[in-house]
Design an enzyme around this catalytic site. Sequence first.
Site, mmCIF file in Angstrom:
data_model
loop_
_atom_site.group_PDB
_atom_site.id
_atom_site.type_symbol
_atom_site.label_atom_id
_atom_site.label_comp_id
_atom_site.label_asym_id
_atom_site.label_seq_id
_atom_site.Cartn_x
_atom_site.Cartn_y
_atom_site.Cartn_z
ATOM 1 N N ASP A 77 0.797 -1.209 0.000
ATOM 2 C CA ASP A 77 0.000 0.000 0.000
ATOM 3 C C ASP A 77 0.839 1.273 0.000
ATOM 4 O OD1 ASP A 77 -2.763 1.106 0.558
ATOM 5 O OD2 ASP A 77 -1.587 2.023 2.150
ATOM 6 N N GLU A 122 1.641 -0.230 -4.915
ATOM 7 C CA GLU A 122 0.846 0.958 -5.202
ATOM 8 C C GLU A 122 1.660 2.210 -4.930
ATOM 9 O OE1 GLU A 122 -3.186 1.442 -3.544
ATOM 10 O OE2 GLU A 122 -2.542 3.429 -2.937
HETATM 11 C C1 NAG Z 1 -1.091 1.738 7.258
HETATM 12 C C2 NAG Z 1 -1.530 3.020 6.639
HETATM 13 O O1 NAG Z 1 -1.770 3.990 7.298
HETATM 14 N N1 NAG Z 1 -1.627 3.036 5.365
HETATM 15 C C3 NAG Z 1 -1.978 4.184 4.679
HETATM 16 C C4 NAG Z 1 -1.087 4.157 3.540
HETATM 17 O O2 NAG Z 1 -1.679 4.841 2.491
HETATM 18 C C5 NAG Z 1 -3.066 4.790 2.216
HETATM 19 C C6 NAG Z 1 -3.389 5.728 1.133
HETATM 20 O O3 NAG Z 1 -3.622 5.020 -0.011
HETATM 21 C C7 NAG Z 1 -3.865 5.130 3.395
HETATM 22 O O4 NAG Z 1 -5.262 5.051 3.126
HETATM 23 C C8 NAG Z 1 -3.464 4.183 4.428
HETATM 24 O O5 NAG Z 1 -4.137 4.519 5.555
#
Ligand code: NAG
Length: 579
Positions: free
Chosen positions: A222, A295
């Site tokens: 992520d 991503e």
């Molecule tokens: C673990 C965390 O906070 N992840 C974040 C990383 O990025 C995304 C954006 O795409 C956030 O929504 C997540 O909360």
Amino acid sequence: MATWSGIVFLLVVGLLAVDAADPWWKTASFYQIYPRSFKDTNGDGVGDLNGVTEKLEYLKEIGITATWLSPFLKSPMADFGYDIADFKEVDPLFGTMEDFENMVARAKELNVKIILDFVPNHSSDECDWFIRSANGEEKYKDYYIWHPGFVDEDGVRRPPTNWVSVFRGSAWEWNENRQEYYLHQFHKKQPDFNFRNPVVREEMNDVLRFWLGKGVDGFRVDAIYHAFEVEADEDGNYPDEPRNDWTDDPDEYGYTHKIYTVDQPETPHLVYEWRQILEQFQADNGGDERILMVETWSPIEIVMDYYGNSTADGAQIPFNFQLISNLYYDSDAYHYEYLINNWLTLMPEGKSANWVIGNHDKNRVGSRFGADRVDLFNILLLTLPGCSITYNGEELGMLDGYVSWEDTVDPQACNGYEANYMDNSRDPARTPMHWTDDKYAGFTNGSTTWLPVALDYAQRNVKKERGVSLSHLNVYKRLQELRKEPTISGGAGEIKAVSSYVLAVKRSLSGNYVYISLFNIFDSIENVNLSEVFSGLPATFQYTLITDKSIKQVGDVVSAKSVTLMPHESIVLRSTTTV
Ligand SMILES: CC(=O)N[C@H]1CO[C@H](CO)[C@@H](O)[C@@H]1O
Ligand SMILES: *[C@@H]1O[C@H](CO)[C@@H](O)[C@H](O)[C@H]1NC(C)=O
Ligand SMILES: *[C@@H]1O[C@H](CO)[C@@H](O)[C@H](O)[C@H]1NC(C)=O
Ligand SMILES: *[C@@H]1O[C@H](CO)[C@@H](O)[C@H](O)[C@H]1NC(C)=O
């Protein structure tokens, strides 16, 4: 748009020819499942892992070969599971570890790969590691990014820098216990890890090994571009980011120009390190290649770094967000052509492409581009060279659901105001999946759903679309059949705009049929002479895939010199002779 029309790109992706040794993921059909909204089996109105297990046969039915699941790990859900409290536990909302194991076992029986969402940018503040770090325990002291801040002349405490969190407000939060600020680029309940600390990196590598041991086939990582911040100076201080002049609101994310908090040069190397963990695991345990899908919303040149460098491999699939980010309702065929060929041109040699048009952070494809273009995007994604990634429900042409301000739960919208919450809310693309025309669309047999079911579920659902010959679902299934053809799975690709209105994708492989997908983007009737567009084409083609816009039948023969397309019609043609 005129700017694109001058750019005529011709590109033959000869390197994409697939040989027998090619790994499974290169031509996989991926499906993103948002577990909260997929299928509820315990009646609490929230989807669960048993629901995914129950519907794996559906994935098989629609030709899916791999699925990545949005987070279901233990979390206080301040950001719907992107705030992880235990990286090795399933959240009870989604089920148990046993449910997870059953899901993996069933997926293996059906030969559907399971990809886990891995959220390394931060943990929850309720994570044991953070609690220990805040207590100053030696081992955990530097797991997160801490700084005492500054006290100004008036005796007022100020955060270490002007950095702003994605969810508004300072990216630094004071911790009473430790008497220091910690950094959080997202919600204050999501403290950022200190990836410069090798112990943290090893802790995360261990998380990867844990889930690999449980049988997952890879990870989707992520928002990786936030993983590193600039290194502190010798006094342990961080620099302010320069100001953007278009806002005076210091709480607005756009207040600073992000030169120290995103896209630091170390970040791709973290991915190279993870790739080695995956390769080592495969070397030790056998089985098919394990993959990384990464991503990042960075500029395309930086995205390409995630494929690897000249000596180290990176992610097999750095998400290609060119179409999702840069294509609009009014974009003409030259723009489509440019975005597709730009990725193929910039991609390092020997790498493979991927195509995405929808996900859980964007409005539904049919709501962004019009319900008349649902088939167009499915045909495009599934006939371009490389792997396709479909967000759950896009195969049905689901549209954004209506979610009132009262029902809104997305923090990105709730942190803002009622007047414009719809601009920020990601809830409309996350409403429950439409399985049937029963109450709650067959998503749950309980009496509530965590987000309202979209109002049009009785017209657009799996059960109904199975029975309509040219439904979006059946077009999608037909496409998956076509993807088994050697030309479409492994042939070269040539992508060209015929005019502002029509895009053409030609796929060819020596000794096989030529396939051409045609896309009439707007609402005029268009006639195209394919012999003018592509050289050396066979003289005649037959319709091999049509949609409900078509007036032709599958099997009808047409001259390459004159193909008529109805408004918004997309088709796939196959040459009548092999080449
Ligand atoms: C673990 C965390 O906070 N992840 C974040 C990383 O990025 C995304 C954006 O795409 C956030 O929504 C997540 O909360
Ligand atoms: C709801 O569905 C589950 C399985 O899908 C079933 O076990 C349960 O009995 C059903 N509950 C009701 C009230 O129908
Ligand atoms: C590629 O990345 C690896 C791993 O981070 C690094 O050791 C190597 O120096 C890099 N190679 C080049 C040419 O930059
Ligand atoms: C189509 O294009 C070819 C190649 O340029 C040309 O020979 C032919 O006359 C054209 N046919 C029609 C119907 O326009």
